[in-house]
Design an enzyme around this catalytic site. Structure first.
Site, PDB file in Angstrom:
ATOM      1  N   HIS A 100       0.868  -1.186   0.000  1.00  0.00           N
ATOM      2  CA  HIS A 100       0.000   0.000   0.000  1.00  0.00           C
ATOM      3  C   HIS A 100       0.897   1.226   0.000  1.00  0.00           C
ATOM      4  O   HIS A 100       1.638   1.455   0.960  1.00  0.00           O
ATOM      5  CB  HIS A 100      -0.921  -0.031   1.217  1.00  0.00           C
ATOM      6  CG  HIS A 100      -1.836  -1.218   1.204  1.00  0.00           C
ATOM      7  ND1 HIS A 100      -3.044  -1.197   0.549  1.00  0.00           N
ATOM      8  CD2 HIS A 100      -1.693  -2.471   1.693  1.00  0.00           C
ATOM      9  CE1 HIS A 100      -3.621  -2.398   0.667  1.00  0.00           C
ATOM     10  NE2 HIS A 100      -2.814  -3.189   1.358  1.00  0.00           N
ATOM     11  N   TRP A 212      -5.366  -3.779  14.739  1.00  0.00           N
ATOM     12  CA  TRP A 212      -5.880  -3.031  13.579  1.00  0.00           C
ATOM     13  C   TRP A 212      -6.241  -1.596  13.960  1.00  0.00           C
ATOM     14  O   TRP A 212      -6.154  -0.692  13.135  1.00  0.00           O
ATOM     15  CB  TRP A 212      -7.096  -3.742  12.970  1.00  0.00           C
ATOM     16  CG  TRP A 212      -6.746  -4.564  11.763  1.00  0.00           C
ATOM     17  CD1 TRP A 212      -6.515  -5.908  11.738  1.00  0.00           C
ATOM     18  CD2 TRP A 212      -6.580  -4.109  10.408  1.00  0.00           C
ATOM     19  NE1 TRP A 212      -6.218  -6.315  10.454  1.00  0.00           N
ATOM     20  CE2 TRP A 212      -6.260  -5.238   9.615  1.00  0.00           C
ATOM     21  CE3 TRP A 212      -6.673  -2.873   9.779  1.00  0.00           C
ATOM     22  CZ2 TRP A 212      -6.034  -5.167   8.236  1.00  0.00           C
ATOM     23  CZ3 TRP A 212      -6.443  -2.789   8.405  1.00  0.00           C
ATOM     24  CH2 TRP A 212      -6.129  -3.924   7.642  1.00  0.00           C
ATOM     25  N   GLU A 213      -6.675  -1.384  15.192  1.00  0.00           N
ATOM     26  CA  GLU A 213      -6.990  -0.012  15.615  1.00  0.00           C
ATOM     27  C   GLU A 213      -5.743   0.856  15.540  1.00  0.00           C
ATOM     28  O   GLU A 213      -5.756   1.966  15.000  1.00  0.00           O
ATOM     29  CB  GLU A 213      -7.546  -0.010  17.051  1.00  0.00           C
ATOM     30  CG  GLU A 213      -8.938  -0.623  17.162  1.00  0.00           C
ATOM     31  CD  GLU A 213      -9.387  -0.806  18.618  1.00  0.00           C
ATOM     32  OE1 GLU A 213      -8.760  -0.216  19.527  1.00  0.00           O
ATOM     33  OE2 GLU A 213     -10.367  -1.545  18.842  1.00  0.00           O
ATOM     34  N   PHE A 215      -3.063   0.143  13.829  1.00  0.00           N
ATOM     35  CA  PHE A 215      -2.597   0.143  12.442  1.00  0.00           C
ATOM     36  C   PHE A 215      -3.329   1.221  11.632  1.00  0.00           C
ATOM     37  O   PHE A 215      -2.724   1.975  10.875  1.00  0.00           O
ATOM     38  CB  PHE A 215      -2.831  -1.258  11.869  1.00  0.00           C
ATOM     39  CG  PHE A 215      -2.355  -1.466  10.463  1.00  0.00           C
ATOM     40  CD1 PHE A 215      -1.077  -1.079  10.075  1.00  0.00           C
ATOM     41  CD2 PHE A 215      -3.173  -2.082   9.522  1.00  0.00           C
ATOM     42  CE1 PHE A 215      -0.637  -1.300   8.785  1.00  0.00           C
ATOM     43  CE2 PHE A 215      -2.738  -2.297   8.234  1.00  0.00           C
ATOM     44  CZ  PHE A 215      -1.471  -1.904   7.864  1.00  0.00           C
ATOM     45  N   PHE A 219      -2.122   5.092   9.504  1.00  0.00           N
ATOM     46  CA  PHE A 219      -2.514   5.633   8.202  1.00  0.00           C
ATOM     47  C   PHE A 219      -3.142   7.016   8.345  1.00  0.00           C
ATOM     48  O   PHE A 219      -2.925   7.901   7.532  1.00  0.00           O
ATOM     49  CB  PHE A 219      -3.513   4.704   7.496  1.00  0.00           C
ATOM     50  CG  PHE A 219      -2.872   3.515   6.875  1.00  0.00           C
ATOM     51  CD1 PHE A 219      -2.300   3.605   5.619  1.00  0.00           C
ATOM     52  CD2 PHE A 219      -2.816   2.304   7.551  1.00  0.00           C
ATOM     53  CE1 PHE A 219      -1.691   2.508   5.027  1.00  0.00           C
ATOM     54  CE2 PHE A 219      -2.207   1.209   6.975  1.00  0.00           C
ATOM     55  CZ  PHE A 219      -1.647   1.294   5.712  1.00  0.00           C
ATOM     56  N   GLY A 343      -9.285  -2.812   3.133  1.00  0.00           N
ATOM     57  CA  GLY A 343      -9.780  -2.562   4.489  1.00  0.00           C
ATOM     58  C   GLY A 343      -9.738  -3.848   5.298  1.00  0.00           C
ATOM     59  O   GLY A 343      -9.650  -4.938   4.730  1.00  0.00           O
ATOM     60  N   HIS A 377      -8.071  -8.181  -2.374  1.00  0.00           N
ATOM     61  CA  HIS A 377      -7.825  -8.660  -1.015  1.00  0.00           C
ATOM     62  C   HIS A 377      -8.928  -9.673  -0.684  1.00  0.00           C
ATOM     63  O   HIS A 377     -10.105  -9.385  -0.913  1.00  0.00           O
ATOM     64  CB  HIS A 377      -7.966  -7.515  -0.005  1.00  0.00           C
ATOM     65  CG  HIS A 377      -6.726  -6.722   0.214  1.00  0.00           C
ATOM     66  ND1 HIS A 377      -6.212  -5.896  -0.737  1.00  0.00           N
ATOM     67  CD2 HIS A 377      -5.894  -6.627   1.295  1.00  0.00           C
ATOM     68  CE1 HIS A 377      -5.122  -5.301  -0.262  1.00  0.00           C
ATOM     69  NE2 HIS A 377      -4.902  -5.724   0.970  1.00  0.00           N
ATOM     70  N   GLU A 380      -8.108 -12.430   4.360  1.00  0.00           N
ATOM     71  CA  GLU A 380      -7.148 -11.962   5.375  1.00  0.00           C
ATOM     72  C   GLU A 380      -7.885 -12.024   6.724  1.00  0.00           C
ATOM     73  O   GLU A 380      -8.366 -11.012   7.243  1.00  0.00           O
ATOM     74  CB  GLU A 380      -6.683 -10.529   5.069  1.00  0.00           C
ATOM     75  CG  GLU A 380      -5.548 -10.067   5.993  1.00  0.00           C
ATOM     76  CD  GLU A 380      -5.217  -8.573   5.840  1.00  0.00           C
ATOM     77  OE1 GLU A 380      -5.991  -7.852   5.173  1.00  0.00           O
ATOM     78  OE2 GLU A 380      -4.203  -8.134   6.404  1.00  0.00           O
ATOM     79  N   HIS A 405      -3.268 -11.483   0.113  1.00  0.00           N
ATOM     80  CA  HIS A 405      -3.212 -12.303   1.326  1.00  0.00           C
ATOM     81  C   HIS A 405      -3.704 -13.733   1.108  1.00  0.00           C
ATOM     82  O   HIS A 405      -2.947 -14.669   1.055  1.00  0.00           O
ATOM     83  CB  HIS A 405      -3.959 -11.654   2.508  1.00  0.00           C
ATOM     84  CG  HIS A 405      -3.333 -10.406   2.978  1.00  0.00           C
ATOM     85  ND1 HIS A 405      -2.158 -10.396   3.669  1.00  0.00           N
ATOM     86  CD2 HIS A 405      -3.700  -9.106   2.828  1.00  0.00           C
ATOM     87  CE1 HIS A 405      -1.812  -9.141   3.941  1.00  0.00           C
ATOM     88  NE2 HIS A 405      -2.721  -8.334   3.441  1.00  0.00           N
TER      89      HIS A 405
END
Lengths: 534, 534
Positions: A100, A212-213, A215, A219, A343, A377, A380, A405
């Site tokens: 990405h 993920w929060e 991560f 961004f 996402g 994607h 994942e 993935h």
């Protein structure tokens, strides 16, 4: 007592092992090694075996239980000191097919670029008065035309009376309170907010959902910075140059086009996707020209873009993006490589929610005589039969060219068969999967199963600026040290496949493969010549 | 804009999903559900969905990030409070086919039995003077004839001048220093030394290698206690009774016969394996009789033994054990179910080291007209192409009836095909694998892949006294909540298969299956009648 003849048994055993490994990408190759290939393979196997003891069997400060393929964020510095890593760093890797764009460049490089830009401002929701507040409050950056920015009365984020207004980035850094580390404290705070650290991945945020929060936050911090065209230009350039230095000769970068406009040099949010593609194309050409001027043109074939938007939009909203993508493909046929929806799959909409606009997108491509492969994607997830896991069905049914993935692919016997038959490659991102807690270490990762079942694979870095796995050497390393089956020759076949499964046109692809093959042979010869001490 | 017809797509999708799931153990059954089966399945699915939110999505004291299938030692108490667990606890489970006898009974039960035995003594290598020493020093137990024991001068383990001599267990408990908790402190110390706690599995010992050290210690502590015939008798009895209470109707227990003699009631180490088998057989009969007297004979078919020794012996030494096993099979044909070689596969000898004596064992069986199937541990490893992983080849080539663990089976396409064709079942032990750190949670465990690929599976508890997963309910629970494909009906098929893949003779097996089927139907009816509130 009767004497036992074990020769039949051993012959059967040898045959069974060959059958069991027959689907692997290296099966044919390993049967036909040249002396150079065989020697290089043995040198790296011996090196790995030696380091399994001398490095991964030794005591290390700050690493409780070292083992090969362990948590990357804890072991990165150890990996970098190994001879195996040194070899892999110099290996020609082929293509990087899953990254990405806005998470591909060293965070310090980006910070330096940010500090150069006078049109960039920063703010926080509350003043940073303690070290713990720097851990919990994120910086927000934005470009502005000088005349339009609403400046803060207090020009320091660390002043207790700071009001949440904008401050020029340079000023915010200089005025960062000495108690919080001064300008270096500002840098640390910025870097911590754009990277995942081991305490987060392996402690406070050690589930997929929690990490993920964090991560997503990384961004959020750089979003409007990378969308700022002067930085975008420098960022793409650095991404390509650093990839080349890691032995990557071709890149298909996913760009997030969720926001319909980008920021121009004047700080106004008015540039279109078309403007950004022009910049991207010009940087690619610039890098090609530079490589040529250095007589290194064989090391860089070029780069293309996978158009992506995020599965938080409605199915109706998708139509704007597919039309946008069609228009871009028409104008920049060589730059647009494919289309993807991204996402966190466990919490965003499944692909099937977008079925109607996606089918229509395919119709529209036919109408316009364009071809934009899906490169979805899918899978994942740790789920088994969840919507995220089922995304694999829709990716395959919609004719995806590759799968981003495919972490849960190993759970799907029929889909595995289809992937083998139709040569649908999985873009496997081992370190990303580990840091985002889909797996806890690479020996637990499905990559070994996927390779043994002969599913096409390319190894990818995903979001290296957040994870620290810049280039492809780290991901290749983790895979190599976690298996006794996979050796250097296997990694070579995987690198070769990354070019095969790219979206390059036939002629271009042939040239890319020939160039890689030449460099690969030189690389093996150099290993043999130096005994691996490159 | 053209209108899009999605009906073809959805039909293809439905077909693809059916094909993809066609190998699963529940595929045929799910196509032919009776109304009761369908309703019971739906009730449990709804219950699971509800508890995924109300239990696993809620905040819990002492659990940082709860999720279904998470670390067992942290979540055990939460699991026990769920309605799904209550249902599974009452489910008829079929057979337990993989459990090491000396780790099958609640540790408190064993402690109580130890304290009853006057011929049992305890000692430690150093005095226990601080709480931290109780964490690091293990008790050593042994039976002795009263006249022969070398008693310690100091009759307290917690006295600073304690000399390492033997103390009667009861005395050692009573004299346990009040600063270390007195007699309850002794109990705690004993229990901690025979179980794995979450701080160890998920903190201090969180790799396979490290946790195995602790795990081995737990066996060392109780080794000579369980080999003491009065306790052995009580232990086997409790194992069978508690299994029955969990809905298990048949057991194949692995017994460690590494030590050639066991301790008799007089404390002398003179009993033979033959003596122990007599005891085992008499306890099985006793339990059968008791069940009959309670009109519950349908709940217990019986129990057999898998003869095991440990892969630390030399190939030459194995011959004594195979001859011993042959003699036992001859005398107790109904009790000896099979033969296995055990131990941590990553660090003990591979099966192939024993090839000659194992092939000779097969010849000897032919000579004597006996049949003792191999039921090998194999592939209990994270390795890919390591000796432990390669054990799977030898297990299959030697004709293993089932495979203990087969954790790495999913990495072997050809062996998977063979397992499907020859109906070689994997004895999957999800909680054991998680606590011993082959996987970090059940969603990461290969069980979902194994089921989807149609490899025969029976779920097993392995070493429940050390892990706390007594019975089979916990393992069934973890598997159920970690997949959307696996439902109650799937668990029923797995339970049924446990009887199918047992070593029961044809007639006995038929009867066992018919009895299970009857109980299963009643169980489903009860779920439907009560809405799952059993």
């Amino acid at each position: 007592m009767s004497s036992i003849d074990i020769s039949d048994y051993l012959a059967d055993r040898g045959k069974l092992i060959i059958q069991d490994r027959a689907l692997r990408v290296d099966a044919v190759k390993l049967d036909n090694l040249s002396p150079t290939e065989a020697t290089a393979e043995e040198i790296v196997r011996a090196m790995r075996a030696e380091e399994a003891v001398s490095v991964w069997g030794a005591e290390h400060e700050d690493i409780e239980h070292p083992f090969p393929g362990m948590e990357f964020l804890t072991s990165r510095s150890v990996i970098m000191r190994t001879k195996v890593f040194n070899v892999l760093h110099k290996m020609p890797k082929g293509a990087l097919l899953h990254a990405h764009l806005d998470a591909t460049v060293d965070v310090k490089f980006l910070l330096d670029r940010i500090l150069e830009q006078e049109a960039l401002y920063v703010r926080t929701s509350t003043p940073l008065t303690t070290l713990s507040s720097t851990a919990n409050v994120l910086p927000e950056f934005s470009p502005f035309p000088k005349s339009e920015v609403k400046l803060s009365d207090i020009q320091s984020l660390t002043d207790a009376s700071y009001d949440g207004g904008w401050i020029p980035v340079k000023v915010a850094r200089e005025s960062f309170s000495p108690e919080l580390g001064g300008p270096e404290g500002f840098d640390k705070w910025y870097i911590a907010s754009t990277t995942i650290n081991p305490a987060e991945a392996y402690g406070t945020h050690k589930t997929v959902e929690k990490i993920w929060e964090k991560f997503r936050d990384t961004f959020g911090v750089t979003r409007d910075v990378i969308r700022f065209s002067p930085i975008f230009r420098a960022y793409v350039r650095e991404f390509l140059l650093s990839s080349i230095e890691d032995g990557i000769s071709y890149v298909e970068a996913r760009i997030n086009f969720l926001f319909k406009t980008f920021f121009g040099p004047d700080g106004r949010n008015t540039l279109t996707h078309r403007d950004m593609l022009k910049i991207y194309g010009s940087v690619v050409q610039e890098v090609k020209d530079e490589m040529k001027s250095q007589r290194r043109e064989d090391e860089f074939i070029g780069s293309r873009i996978i158009y992506t938007t995020i599965k938080i939009i409605t199915p109706e909203e998708l139509e704007w993006y597919t039309e946008d993508c069609l228009a871009l493909k028409k104008e920049f046929p060589d730059l647009i490589a494919g289309f993807d929806l991204v996402g966190p799959e466990d919490t965003t909409k499944p692909i099937i929610d977008y079925l109607v606009p996606l089918l229509r997108f395919k119709d529209r491509q036919k109408e316009l005589g364009l071809e934009i492969p899906f490169i979805f994607h899918a899978g994942e997830t740790l789920g088994d039969g969840t919507a995220a896991d089922d995304n694999l069905y829709d990716a395959v049914l919609l004719g995806t060219k590759r799968i981003g993935h495919g972490f849960s692919m190993i759970k799907h016997p029929k889909l595995m068969e289809i992937c083998r038959e139709r040569k649908i490659a999985l873009e496997v991102c081992p370190i990303s999967n580990e840091i985002l807690r889909y797996t806890t270490s690479i020996p637990m990762h499905p990559i070994a199963s996927v390779l043994n079942h002969g599913i096409p694979v390319c190894l990818c870095s995903d979001d290296p600026s957040a994870f620290g796995n810049l280039g492809l050497s780290f991901d290749f390393y983790q895979v190599l040290v976690s298996s006794e089956k996979t050796g250097l020759i296997t990694l070579g076949e995987i690198a070769l496949d990354s070019l095969k499964y790219s979206t390059l046109e036939a002629g271009e692809k042939e040239r890319a493969i020939a160039l890689w093959q030449k460099r690969w042979t030189e690389f093996l010869e150099r290993i043999v010549r130096t005994g691996g001490d490159l």
